[in-house]
Design a protein around this motif. Structure first.
Motif, PDB file in Angstrom:
ATOM      1  N   ILE A 186       0.859  -1.182   0.000  1.00  0.00           N
ATOM      2  CA  ILE A 186       0.000   0.000   0.000  1.00  0.00           C
ATOM      3  C   ILE A 186       0.893   1.230   0.000  1.00  0.00           C
ATOM      4  O   ILE A 186       2.103   1.130   0.189  1.00  0.00           O
ATOM      5  N   THR A 190      -1.167   5.972   2.842  1.00  0.00           N
ATOM      6  CA  THR A 190      -2.178   5.088   3.439  1.00  0.00           C
ATOM      7  C   THR A 190      -1.684   4.542   4.780  1.00  0.00           C
ATOM      8  O   THR A 190      -2.435   4.497   5.765  1.00  0.00           O
ATOM      9  N   THR A 193      -1.955   7.257   7.341  1.00  0.00           N
ATOM     10  CA  THR A 193      -3.341   7.425   7.792  1.00  0.00           C
ATOM     11  C   THR A 193      -3.708   6.339   8.811  1.00  0.00           C
ATOM     12  O   THR A 193      -4.332   6.613   9.839  1.00  0.00           O
TER      13      THR A 193
END
Length: 215
Positions: A186, A190, A193
């Protein structure tokens, strides 16, 4: 057919009680309470622990009803010495103190009952019988404190998503955000987050604290 003599003698046996209590009015209530209970008898009352220890009465008694707040030395301070000298004596604390600290100190020092004076005449006779049988009895509110103390603590759920838990495991293993992104396939943003969400949900502000929080 007559009763077995040993059984008859056992039934007639009187439980001898010593009281250490400095409230004269309360002592009068105790004497009145036991006056009509022929199986139990107060053989001596003392206003402090020192006088009780200097007498022979504790050696004759089966039960000691012990107050906590006493002149010279508190009941809890004297309790270890009393039980060291008279290890077969069953000690029931009669007190107005509802503190957890007092309750657990009494238990740790060998008391077999903790009865509040406010409800003592409802539970005292049963407490004495339980003590004689090797059991323990407490005022209901104090028994609840003991149950609460030993009740298993609920396991906190972290409310993390499956992916957030995966990121958390990598945090614990010492992976950097860049390494996590490659490992999980990923983007770096991401991962960033997910890490922020983990901090927020676990109410922490660093990788180390997040890892420790869930150990």
């Amino acid at each position: 057919m007559g009763l077995d003599k040993n059984y008859s003698d056992e039934k007639k046996q009187i439980t001898k009680i010593v009281v250490i209590e400095d409230n004269e009015n309360f002592v009068k209530y105790l004497y009145s309470f036991f006056k009509f209970r022929s199986q139990h008898k107060i053989i001596h009352h003392f206003f402090n622990c020192k006088d009780a220890m200097n007498s022979e009465s504790l050696g004759l008694a089966k039960i000691l009803l012990l107050d906590i707040k006493l002149p010279q030395e508190s009941g809890l301070e004297a309790l270890p010495s009393i039980l060291k000298e008279y290890p077969n004596l069953k000690v029931i604390v009669l007190t107005s103190f509802k503190d957890d600290e007092m309750l657990f100190e009494a238990l740790q020092k060998g008391a077999v009952g903790y009865i509040l004076k406010t409800d003592c005449f409802e539970h005292l006779e049963n407490a004495i019988e339980q003590a004689k049988l090797g059991g323990m009895l407490f005022s209901p509110s104090m028994a609840q404190k003991i149950l609460n103390h030993f009740k298993p603590k609920p396991v906190e759920k972290n409310n993390l998503t499956r992916r957030e838990n995966e990121v958390l495991q990598l945090l614990k293993a010492g992976f950097t955000k860049k390494e996590m992104a490659a490992k999980l396939n990923i983007s770096y943003n991401t991962v960033d987050t997910h890490v922020k969400n983990i901090y927020k949900k676990l109410n922490v502000n660093s990788n180390i604290r997040a890892a420790n929080k869930n150990n």
